[in-house]
Design an enzyme around this catalytic site. Structure first.
Site, PDB file in Angstrom:
ATOM      1  N   GLY A  95    -112.124   2.949 -79.377  1.00 37.92           N
ATOM      2  CA  GLY A  95    -112.423   2.071 -80.503  1.00 37.92           C
ATOM      3  C   GLY A  95    -111.739   0.721 -80.327  1.00 37.92           C
ATOM      4  N   ARG A 123    -118.792   5.497 -84.715  1.00 34.77           N
ATOM      5  CA  ARG A 123    -117.697   4.801 -85.411  1.00 34.77           C
ATOM      6  C   ARG A 123    -118.167   3.459 -85.974  1.00 34.77           C
ATOM      7  NH1 ARG A 123    -112.297   5.514 -82.010  1.00 34.77           N
ATOM      8  NH2 ARG A 123    -111.420   4.702 -83.958  1.00 34.77           N
ATOM      9  N   ASP A 316    -102.323   7.590 -86.922  1.00 33.49           N
ATOM     10  CA  ASP A 316    -102.704   8.433 -85.778  1.00 33.49           C
ATOM     11  C   ASP A 316    -101.838   9.692 -85.672  1.00 33.49           C
ATOM     12  OD1 ASP A 316    -104.600   6.535 -85.228  1.00 33.49           O
ATOM     13  OD2 ASP A 316    -103.413   5.517 -83.693  1.00 33.49           O
TER      14      ASP A 316
HETATM   15  O1  SPQ Z   1    -108.779   3.018 -79.951  1.00 37.79           O
HETATM   16  P1  SPQ Z   1    -109.096   4.120 -80.908  1.00 37.79           P
HETATM   17  O2  SPQ Z   1    -110.138   5.022 -80.320  1.00 37.79           O
HETATM   18  O3  SPQ Z   1    -109.500   3.613 -82.262  1.00 37.79           O
HETATM   19  O4  SPQ Z   1    -107.764   4.991 -81.078  1.00 37.79           O
HETATM   20  C1  SPQ Z   1    -106.959   5.428 -82.199  1.00 37.79           C
HETATM   21  C2  SPQ Z   1    -106.154   6.686 -81.679  1.00 37.79           C
HETATM   22  O5  SPQ Z   1    -105.986   7.694 -82.369  1.00 37.79           O
HETATM   23  O6  SPQ Z   1    -105.646   6.567 -80.562  1.00 37.79           O
HETATM   24  C3  SPQ Z   1    -107.750   5.765 -83.462  1.00 37.79           C
HETATM   25  F1  SPQ Z   1    -108.599   6.670 -83.356  1.00 37.79           F
HETATM   26  O7  SPQ Z   1    -105.943   4.465 -82.507  1.00 37.79           O
HETATM   27  C4  SPQ Z   1    -106.176   3.208 -83.159  1.00 37.79           C
HETATM   28  C5  SPQ Z   1    -105.483   3.206 -84.514  1.00 37.79           C
HETATM   29  O8  SPQ Z   1    -105.927   4.243 -85.347  1.00 37.79           O
HETATM   30  C6  SPQ Z   1    -105.604   2.129 -82.275  1.00 37.79           C
HETATM   31  C7  SPQ Z   1    -105.379   0.831 -82.973  1.00 37.79           C
HETATM   32  C8  SPQ Z   1    -105.103  -0.396 -82.191  1.00 37.79           C
HETATM   33  O9  SPQ Z   1    -104.685  -0.302 -81.024  1.00 37.79           O
HETATM   34  O10 SPQ Z   1    -105.273  -1.489 -82.753  1.00 37.79           O
HETATM   35  C9  SPQ Z   1    -105.370   0.735 -84.353  1.00 37.79           C
HETATM   36  C10 SPQ Z   1    -105.652   1.876 -85.242  1.00 37.79           C
HETATM   37  O11 SPQ Z   1    -106.987   1.777 -85.717  1.00 37.79           O
HETATM   38  P2  SPQ Z   1    -107.395   0.825 -86.953  1.00 37.79           P
HETATM   39  O12 SPQ Z   1    -108.681   1.399 -87.434  1.00 37.79           O
HETATM   40  O13 SPQ Z   1    -106.275   0.906 -87.901  1.00 37.79           O
HETATM   41  O14 SPQ Z   1    -107.550  -0.520 -86.507  1.00 37.79           O
END
Ligand code: SPQ
Length: 429
Positions: A95, A123, A316
């Protein structure tokens, strides 16, 4: 998809682990090294699948990136000289890669298509595309840009003032990265502060950015200067062993080089509030990203309520906190965490389903879960849902019980912690 049968028979956990690099900081080190003209070096890089997807995307944009174990050398001619990719930019399960790339490409002179795996395809992307479109971005995609695949045609951008509807570092970062190529000063208001690695790295690369009372202000058009990035260990990975050490009998685990950025230390606050026996030595609070050595011992735990501004600081870690709560005396309530539904899988449903299979007394709510502590856990066949954090939660549970735990698809753990099972072996006595 390999199934695995974990039968550890309740070992004593004792020893030291040096936690692998932080995933969020590793992604950003590649992005910032690709933006800045010249040579950026990175140490402690996470060799997780998600971060390798980020490297792959920037190589397709013509940036030279050499990887030697956890050291990276990035040679870039600056973001203005990125090449239009001849292939789609494949972001895998990440993501962070998908959303931050949208911000970076929005003001470029490039046409690109972004796509990821089946989980990325579910997503929500509108949360990023809405503010980027307000800045002048041209992004199209499935269901008007709600989901991948997404096509982006770089265009001139202007700064915006934006109040974040959800606490999300990815949305905030995408706007900040788009602002690099925008006219004017972007102002972002956050109700609950999300992780601030992008703001810290902007400063590290020589930009001026102000952060005051939940408002981030940043002037577009600033030039970033190549530098060295030392990636701290990932506190989200450390969390699995912090919880294991607090829950397992007669145990003591020391975790080294744990990233200790205050926007990420919610897990430490929770462990402390639940009564965990911990010793923390912070190495250098003034570093771009501070680190700490943390020792945790077997603890008597008490239930707490986890909500509000704490949630983005531990979002997380909620799967492993839910496991921790099964041992705490009393009822733990987790609320204000509806964001869990839009992670790699719906983490409310996944955590509740899988912990129930292990014998936990847990129920799902609209925005979290309620866990009645004290139930005896037993073996079960668990699903990972292709989500690394659900897989690791299941493996840590296996360390705490006499019976075997079966896990499907453990490859997904390599997204953030490729050496997870090797590190488990280091502490089994
Ligand atoms: O990258 P991804 O897949 O979204 O990974 C996650 C994880 O659990 O490793 C979420 F599923 O982490 C995100 C986190 O939840 C990583 C992240 C970042 O590096 O900026 C921010 C968080 O997400 P969000 O939705 O708060 O921006």
């Amino acid at each position: 998809m390999a199934d695995v049968r974990l039968h550890y028979k309740k070992p004593i956990l004792h020893g030291d682990i040096t936690v692998p690099g932080d995933k969020s900081v590793s992604h950003r080190s590649i992005m910032f090294g690709s933006i800045a003209e010249g040579r950026t070096t990175v140490s402690g890089f996470l060799l997780g699948d998600d971060c390798l997807s980020t490297i792959d995307c920037f190589r397709k944009l013509g940036v030279e990136i050499e990887l030697n174990d956890t050291n990276v050398v990035i040679d870039s001619q600056g973001m203005k000289n990125w090449k239009e990719p001849i292939d789609i930019l494949y972001t895998g399960n990440s993501g962070t890669t998908t959303r931050l790339m949208l911000g970076l490409l929005a003001g470029s002179s490039i046409h690109a298509i972004l796509n990821g795996d089946a989980s990325i395809g579910k997503r929500p992307m509108k949360r990023v595309i809405t503010p980027l479109r307000k800045m002048g971005a041209h992004i199209t995609g499935r269901m008007d840009g709600q989901y991948t695949p997404l096509a982006i045609k770089g265009s001139p951008l202007h700064a915006i003032e934006y109040t974040m509807p959800v606490a999300s570092a990815q949305v905030k970062s995408a706007i900040l990265l788009a602002t690099l190529q925008a006219e004017g000063t972007t102002v972002i208001h956050e109700k609950s502060v999300s992780r601030d690695h992008t703001e810290r790295m902007l400063r590290q690369f020589g930009a001026e950015i102000t952060v005051e009372n939940g408002t981030v202000s940043y002037k577009g058009g600033q030039t970033l200067h190549a530098t060295h990035v030392d990636v701290p260990g990932d506190i989200s990975s450390a969390a699995f062993f912090l919880v294991a050490g607090a829950m397992a009998e007669n145990s003591e685990i020391t975790l080294h080089n744990v990233g200790f950025n205050p926007t990420r230390t919610g897990i430490i606050d929770v462990l402390a509030a639940m009564g965990a026996d911990m010793r923390i030595i912070v190495a250098d609070e003034e570093a771009a990203e501070p680190t700490a050595t943390i020792t945790v011992r077997t603890s008597d735990l008490a239930a707490i309520t986890i909500d509000g501004e704490l949630i983005p600081r531990l979002i997380d870690e909620i799967p492993i906190i839910a496991l921790l709560a099964t041992k705490a005396k009393g009822t733990t309530v987790i609320r204000d965490a509806a964001e869990l539904k839009v992670k790699e899988t719906d983490r409310i449903t996944a955590v509740v389903n899988e912990l129930k299979k292990l014998g936990a007394d847990i129920e799902a709510t609209d925005d979290g879960m309620i866990i009645h502590g004290g139930s005896e856990l037993h073996g079960a066949s668990l699903q990972t849902y292709g989500d690394h954090r659900i897989g690791m939660m299941g493996a840590i549970a296996a360390l705490l019980i006499d019976d075997a735990v079966e896990l499907d698809d453990i490859e997904c753990i390599a997204v953030s912690y490729p050496t997870f099972f090797e590190d488990i072996q280091k502490i089994i006595k």
